[in-house]
Design an enzyme around this catalytic site. Structure first.
Site, short mmCIF file in Angstrom:
data_model
loop_
_atom_site.label_atom_id
_atom_site.label_comp_id
_atom_site.label_asym_id
_atom_site.label_seq_id
_atom_site.Cartn_x
_atom_site.Cartn_y
_atom_site.Cartn_z
N SER A 1 26.78 41.63 67.24
CA SER A 1 25.62 41.21 66.47
C SER A 1 24.60 40.51 67.36
CB SER A 1 26.07 40.32 65.31
OG SER A 1 25.02 40.05 64.42
N ASP B 1 22.36 44.82 66.36
CA ASP B 1 22.93 45.79 65.41
C ASP B 1 22.05 45.97 64.18
OD1 ASP B 1 23.51 43.29 64.40
OD2 ASP B 1 25.54 43.78 63.76
#
Length: 574
Positions: free
Chosen positions: A144, A305
């Site tokens: 992330s 992401d």
């Protein structure tokens, strides 16, 4: 086995390749580094793995990824759902592509069909693909918004949401049951393709996903009209976002989209940012410079992401670009979309607005205004997904909007994770709509404050790395849990919630009731005057996180109150 014995095993055992041994032998005189790499196994937590890339049990590498995948494969086989297959995507981080291929082939070696994206794609598209392909599970190789040295492994189930209880605990048990790396099954891509187990997906899934998003535009004609002049600067921060974001904005009618050239291409070293997180103002440096040159109306950034979105919007009165928190941007989207749905007569009567315990109280005010049920869940979008799944099964509520303060929201039920791509589109639509009314997005935000009150929130993260740091975080939570806090700054504590112990204590009467929430290491303080504080350890980084919120009379009053509360809470925790 202690960390030195484990280190020795990795240096000598035939289970590990020469490259791994070479990396480890290079640190043979650095006991602190050896300890950090081997003092524990990288924990397969409730969302999967996340850690620093490198050799060792406490690192992201092909052995820890392999063990996690074998455990997941064993669980899928036990469920008897291997024929449904697993969708796999990955982001731009170092080793993401390699880990995704390895994951697919281990699943294939266990007789499980896989659908691997041809190239990197965002988290929300993976969530969509799991649902569209009717897979049993999904896997996203990503860390992330973490710093460049990290990577991770997120697991989704058949509804497109990250795994939740009790399934998460069952999968974790299967991963822990894999005692030796020699248990990890292997096959070749060629053999897996011949067996029909290894499948590549790509553009056709992009088309389906973007088609669904474009159908979510409420005022398409206004977007096409105002899209001729609205100027948008966008950066994917070297991540997955621009695999589809620029195309989406062009297709809905935006003609002036400028992607930051230095950050347009995927790069796991993130050379222009030390921390690829749209929550961090420093990540916007190049985007804001480009915005100045282009006189842009809106500046947008997604994390690697692409599930999180950060924004700046121009205030034409001052000429400054104003920063939005995750609460602000999500609630701006919510107010725009819900108000327009009501105006057009398409707002469901049984609609629900889902938020989290650490998100803005403004969500409750908006929900009340539009007669939506406001449902509060624990931190983590998977908990929002769980409510969506339950409503889908019982057919008694209709999902309208969901968000969490960590820069993530979801505008429809086509996926079960926060969607930075859809948020980019929704904010641009809102900007077009308000432009047609002679307003900027900053004007719209101020209108919301005037309508509902000046709700402001802040977060403080205290980083503590390594084994020593992990123990300190644990001790800090224990101390806070056992310390009777009756006042934080100027505010009296009205209610104390210990969600881990399922306790709600009324501080005036002493009455104790239950939280009604799943067990989680979270402490929450409801304060007087619409204020609150919360503390919890991060589930993905070596941090303890403090959250707080207030309601002020205007911007200045709200900012002053928030700063006082932030300082008071930080002093209490430390």
């Amino acid at each position: 086995m202690n960390y030195l014995e484990e280190y020795k095993k990795w240096c000598e055992s035939l289970e590990f390749d020469e490259e791994t041994k070479k990396e480890l032998l290079a640190i043979k005189d650095d006991e602190k580094e050896i300890e950090d790499r081997f003092y524990q196994e990288l924990e397969f937590g409730t969302a999967g793995l996340r850690g620093v890339i490198g050799a060792g049990t406490n690192r992201m590498n092909k052995y820890t990824v392999g063990k996690a995948t074998q455990g997941l494969a064993n669980y899928i086989i036990e469920q008897g759902t291997q024929e449904k297959g697993v969708a796999i995507s990955y982001d731009s981080r170092r080793m993401s592509k390699e880990f995704s291929l390895q994951t697919a082939l281990i699943l294939n070696a266990n007789g499980i069909k896989t659908y691997l994206f041809e190239n990197l794609r965002p988290v929300p598209e993976l969530s969509f693909a799991v649902r569209n392909l009717k897979c049993t599970a999904g896997i996203m190789i990503t860390a992330s918004h973490n710093p460049p040295k990290y990577n991770g492994y997120k697991v989704y189930w058949d509804d497109g949401s990250q795994i939740v209880a009790p399934r998460d605990k069952d999968i974790i048990a299967k991963v822990r049951a894999v005692e030796s790396y020699s248990e990890i099954k292997e096959t070749t891509r060629e053999k897996a393709e011949q067996q029909g187990l290894f499948n590549i997906i790509g553009k056709e899934m992009d088309d389906k996903y973007l088609g669904v998003l474009k159908d979510k535009v409420i005022n398409p004609e206004i977007v096409k009209e105002q899209g001729k002049t609205l100027k948008v600067v966008y950066t994917p921060l070297h991540g997955t976002g621009n695999t589809i974001a620029e195309r989406l904005l062009n297709e809905i009618g935006l003609e002036n989209v400028y992607v930051v050239p230095e950050q347009k291409d995927p790069d796991g070293n993130f050379p222009t940012v030390s921390y690829p997180n749209p929550e961090d103002k420093k990540a916007f440096k190049l985007a804001l410079e480009l915005a100045d040159k282009k006189d842009a109306d809106v500046v947008l950034a997604t994390d690697p992401d692409a599930d999180r979105l950060g924004i700046f919007a121009k205030d034409t009165k001052t000429g400054k670009y104003m920063e939005y928190t995750g609460n602000m941007s999500a609630l701006l989207i919510a107010e725009y979309r819900i108000s327009q749905m009501k105006e057009k007569g398409i707002l469901p009567k049984d609609g629900m607005f889902i938020t989290t315990v650490v998100s803005s109280e403004l969500a409750k005010a908006i929900s009340k205004n539009y007669n939506l049920e406001c449902i509060e869940v624990l931190t983590g979008f998977k908990n929002i997904g769980a409510i969506m799944k339950k409503a889908d099964e019982t057919k008694d509520k209709t999902y309208v909007f969901g968000f969490e303060e960590s820069y993530g929201c979801l505008i429809g039920d086509y996926a079960r994770d926060k969607d930075g791509i859809a948020a980019v589109m929704a904010l641009c639509e809102a900007a077009c709509y308000y432009k047609s009314k002679g307003k900027t997005l900053w004007d719209a935000m101020n209108d919301i404050y005037e309508k509902y009150g000046y709700y402001k929130e802040a977060q403080v993260s205290i980083v503590m790395e390594g084994a020593e740091g992990a123990q300190k975080i644990k001790d800090m939570m224990t101390n806070m849990r056992n310390k009777p806090v009756e006042k934080i700054g100027k505010y009296k504590v009205l209610t104390f919630k210990d969600i881990d112990r399922d306790i709600v204590k009324n501080m005036e009467t002493g009455e104790i009731t239950k939280t009604g929430l799943p067990q989680s290491n979270v402490l929450y303080y409801e304060l007087e005057n619409n204020s609150w504080c919360c503390v919890r350890p991060s589930g993905t980084e070596p941090k303890i996180k403090l959250y707080m919120g207030i309601k002020g009379n205007n911007h200045e009053d709200a900012n002053a109150k928030l700063e006082d509360l932030k300082q008071a809470m930080t002093e209490i925790v430390k």
